[in-house]
Design a protein around this motif. Sequence first.
Motif, mmCIF file in Angstrom:
data_model
loop_
_atom_site.group_PDB
_atom_site.id
_atom_site.type_symbol
_atom_site.label_atom_id
_atom_site.label_comp_id
_atom_site.label_asym_id
_atom_site.label_seq_id
_atom_site.Cartn_x
_atom_site.Cartn_y
_atom_site.Cartn_z
ATOM 1 N N ASN A 1 -4.273 5.051 -2.167
ATOM 2 C CA ASN A 1 -5.418 5.701 -1.533
ATOM 3 C C ASN A 1 -5.861 6.884 -2.380
ATOM 4 N N GLU B 1 0.861 -1.182 0.000
ATOM 5 C CA GLU B 1 0.000 0.000 0.000
ATOM 6 C C GLU B 1 0.895 1.230 0.000
ATOM 7 N N LYS C 1 -10.910 -4.270 2.741
ATOM 8 C CA LYS C 1 -9.904 -4.158 3.791
ATOM 9 C C LYS C 1 -10.591 -3.949 5.132
ATOM 10 N N ASP D 1 -11.512 0.529 1.614
ATOM 11 C CA ASP D 1 -10.632 0.728 2.771
ATOM 12 C C ASP D 1 -11.449 0.889 4.050
ATOM 13 N N GLU E 1 -7.800 2.456 -3.861
ATOM 14 C CA GLU E 1 -8.380 2.221 -2.540
ATOM 15 C C GLU E 1 -9.239 3.407 -2.135
HETATM 16 MG MG MG Z 1 -5.636 2.774 2.770
#
Ligand code: MG
Length: 291
Positions: A117, A59, A200, A179, A149
Amino acid sequence: TAKGAGKSQISRFELPMNASIQRRVTLERDLRHALNDRQLQMYYQPQLELRRAALCGFEALIRWQKDGKWISPLEFIGVAEETGLIKELDQYVIDSVFAQVAQWLAAGYDPGEVAINISAFSVQEPGFVELIRAARDKHAIPPERIKLEVTEGLLMKNYDVARQVMLDLKQTGFKWSIDDFGTGYSALSYLRRYPFDQLKIDKSFIDDVHINLENASMTRAIIGMARSLGITVIAEGVETIEQLNVLLQAGCEQIQGYYYSPPLPVASCVQLLQQDATLALPQIVVNRDLR
Ligand code: MG
Ligand code: C2E
Ligand code: MG
Ligand code: MG
């Protein structure tokens, strides 16, 4: 307003409030400069696939050192979202990460899938699909390597726009991950309406998953549901072997957290990728043959 109240009447709250506003104004100005000067760096946190016990991805997490001090993304991402700077920040991150992934692949490393992200604001911005496709062309990366994400906030706000953007980029080959799952509305029905590849589970569930029966059964339910939808599950914030054991028993596929590794600067990632190339790769080949 504070101004209208007149300068003679100093409210008890005026001082701390001004200090916090001042900090934000300074932060915004400095963030703008940092973006222009490309002073922000990406760190990458390794993700572990439990079945193979091997690295399966990273990530990307942004890092900013301002005057020798690290500023938490939780603080400056918030400021960026409030001031509209988030659009540039997300673009910067997309460009940096695509460039990094392209470089790793060119060097012969296998970084797995790399998650980025993206703020809900950026996803809904007109032209987002084109922006991502342009970055793909610029860096010539296989889109299957990139996982976008997003948090549940996106799903709540603008159903049609968000869904169409997701479908369009999914068609291009990009993957989607939800996320911090479990912190917001988390209506399970949402999951079916969007083309997510990964879910996640939020750290707040994982923190006490080994002592809190409710969280443990919640985690099992999420994993079962995700599996029935064909979505892979990763747990974030895994710090201990006790947590890992519960997750293994629950059938969780991947983990991310200090137990495996903190977010790493690029040089440390390369060391890991070199190990992976020599140690874990033969194992992958064996498993492929077995399937
Ligand atoms: Mg994240
Ligand atoms: P997130 O996406 O949920 O990221 C996970 C956060 O948990 C990261 O904090 C990570 O460093 C931290 N973490 C990972 N493993 C552990 C662990 O085992 N224990 C503990 N205590 N923490 C762990 P970070 O890097 O400070 O990022 C905070 C949030 O800022 C992220 O939450 C994400 O929402 C946002 N963010 C970070 N980088 C970016 C970025 O490049 N773009 C955007 N738009 N947002 C970002
Ligand atoms: Mg998260
Ligand atoms: Mg989180």
